[in-house]
Scaffold this active site. Structure first.
Site, PDB file in Angstrom:
ATOM      1  N   GLU A   1      -5.798  -1.838  -4.646  1.00 52.43           N
ATOM      2  CA  GLU A   1      -4.690  -2.527  -3.825  1.00 52.43           C
ATOM      3  C   GLU A   1      -4.204  -2.117  -2.522  1.00 52.43           C
ATOM      4  OE1 GLU A   1      -1.548  -3.437  -6.972  1.00 52.43           O
ATOM      5  OE2 GLU A   1      -0.053  -3.172  -5.462  1.00 52.43           O
TER       6      GLU A   1
ATOM      7  N   ASP B   1      -1.236  -2.626   0.186  1.00 55.94           N
ATOM      8  CA  ASP B   1       0.111  -3.315   0.091  1.00 55.94           C
ATOM      9  C   ASP B   1       0.811  -3.324   1.259  1.00 55.94           C
ATOM     10  OD1 ASP B   1       0.191  -3.659  -2.774  1.00 55.94           O
ATOM     11  OD2 ASP B   1       0.781  -1.358  -3.258  1.00 55.94           O
TER      12      ASP B   1
ATOM     13  N   GLU C   1       4.985  -3.704   1.421  1.00 60.11           N
ATOM     14  CA  GLU C   1       6.186  -3.876   0.762  1.00 60.11           C
ATOM     15  C   GLU C   1       7.256  -3.471   1.270  1.00 60.11           C
ATOM     16  OE1 GLU C   1       4.516  -2.547  -3.953  1.00 60.11           O
ATOM     17  OE2 GLU C   1       4.561  -0.925  -2.264  1.00 60.11           O
TER      18      GLU C   1
ATOM     19  N   GLN D   1       6.906  -0.373   3.477  1.00 58.32           N
ATOM     20  CA  GLN D   1       6.013   0.573   2.849  1.00 58.32           C
ATOM     21  C   GLN D   1       4.622   0.175   2.991  1.00 58.32           C
ATOM     22  OE1 GLN D   1       6.525   3.437  -0.612  1.00 58.32           O
ATOM     23  NE2 GLN D   1       5.375   1.673  -1.856  1.00 58.32           N
TER      24      GLN D   1
ATOM     25  N   ASN E   1       0.626   0.833   1.335  1.00 56.06           N
ATOM     26  CA  ASN E   1      -0.002   1.518   0.235  1.00 56.06           C
ATOM     27  C   ASN E   1      -1.441   1.191   0.314  1.00 56.06           C
ATOM     28  OD1 ASN E   1      -0.211   3.770  -1.270  1.00 56.06           O
ATOM     29  ND2 ASN E   1       1.402   2.851  -2.659  1.00 56.06           N
TER      30      ASN E   1
ATOM     31  N   ASP F   1      -2.189   4.240 -15.862  1.00 57.02           N
ATOM     32  CA  ASP F   1      -1.583   4.798 -17.001  1.00 57.02           C
ATOM     33  C   ASP F   1      -0.352   5.368 -16.410  1.00 57.02           C
ATOM     34  OD1 ASP F   1      -2.580   7.004 -15.623  1.00 57.02           O
ATOM     35  OD2 ASP F   1      -3.792   7.484 -17.293  1.00 57.02           O
TER      36      ASP F   1
ATOM     37  N   GLU G   1       0.870   6.361   0.393  1.00 55.80           N
ATOM     38  CA  GLU G   1       2.226   5.638   0.927  1.00 55.80           C
ATOM     39  C   GLU G   1       2.062   6.158   2.374  1.00 55.80           C
ATOM     40  OE1 GLU G   1       2.294   7.508  -1.903  1.00 55.80           O
ATOM     41  OE2 GLU G   1       3.062   6.335  -3.487  1.00 55.80           O
TER      42      GLU G   1
END
Length: 292
Positions: free
Chosen positions: A113, A115, A117, A130, A132, A140, A147
């Site tokens: 991923e 990001d 955000e 943010q 990332n 999990d 970040e």
């Protein structure tokens, strides 16, 4: 007395810039890519009743019942992906407005991923942007985030601004109005996302962590929380596309990296507006992030 008050103010609220924007990056990748309509590249993923399109502008919103998200029609193995976004004003603590790449649906529990955000905030504090990168996240609760957080040199609630992710086999570059704010180079296969990803956007309740590590929660007396998007840009290579497709470049050169002028503008942003860097966090176990 006036001098004492002024000095006290500067101590409490130091000036971090000269009131101007960053130095010109000298290169504007968004200008080299045409815009597409939302429906040309995307469709609703969830919360269709909280999403509408009017005159080319996508609006998504969050209330007590639901948020909303969208997804690109195609996966990509590299590319430049951007959108102009305008954020909600006022109290938005706990609310995330996002634009990102992911392959979570293809690789649940072990996904990549990238990001952008926007972390919602209280009335007296600015938004945090943010960035990332996840690489084969465990899913999990032990996902290893990378970040880097920023304030912005403008008010993102007043107007639309362009935000973009450039991802190619050598690097990931995050842009704000064509100014590079972060470059994440490929230092090893283990620390870089290499599998195809889709492009997403969403607005959702992340009260458990979004604002000052969950100190402030979403307050639905202020609903709806709204995110507005337009000027979508997609220039990418698809996994099964033609071999002639070449990964996008973020600089005037076709090679990886940024120009000297771009590095200067990025350094200005990081000096004046960067508020968190995972590599400099003494509480992180950096054995899990060897690129630091």
């Amino acid at each position: 007395m006036a001098l004492l008050v002024s000095l006290l103010f500067l101590f409490m609220f130091p000036m971090r810039n000269n009131g101007q924007g960053p130095p010109s990056p000298g290169y504007y990748p968004s200008s080299r890519i045409g815009s597409i309509g939302f429906n040309q590249g995307y469709s609703n993923l969830w919360g269709p009743q909280h999403q509408r399109i009017e005159q080319g502008q996508l609006t998504i919103w969050l209330d007590r019942n639901s948020g909303s998200g969208f997804k690109s029609h195609n996966p990509y193995s590299s590319g430049y992906f951007g959108a102009a976004i305008k954020l909600q004003t006022g109290y938005t603590a706990g609310v995330i407005t996002s634009f990102y790449l992911s392959n979570n649906e293809a690789h649940p529990g072990n996904h990549d991923e990238v990001d952008i955000e926007f972390l919602g905030t209280t009335r007296d504090k600015p938004y945090v942007l943010q960035t990332n990168v996840y690489v084969r996240g465990s899913g999990d609760g032990n996902i290893i985030g990378r970040e880097m957080k920023f304030h912005l040199w403008f008010d993102p609630t007043k107007d639309f601004h362009n935000y973009a992710i450039l991802w190619n086999p050598n690097e990931i570059i995050f842009f704000v109005d064509d100014v590079p704010i972060r470059r994440y180079p490929r230092k090893s296969d283990a620390t870089f996302p290499l599998r195809p990803m889709w492009v997403y956007g969403s607005i959702w309740d992340a009260s458990s962590w979004a604002t000052e590590n969950g100190r402030y929660k979403a307050d639905y007396t202020y609903q709806p929380f709204v995110g507005k998007y337009n000027n979508f840009k997609v220039n990418g290579c698809t996994p099964n596309g033609p071999a002639s497709c070449r990964p996008a470049s973020g600089s005037p050169s076709t090679s990886s990296g940024l120009s000297r002028q771009q590095y200067t503008s990025m350094a200005w942003v990081q000096k004046n507006y960067k508020v968190y860097d995972y590599c400099r966090d003494p509480q992180r176990d950096h054995r899990l992030t060897p690129e630091c």
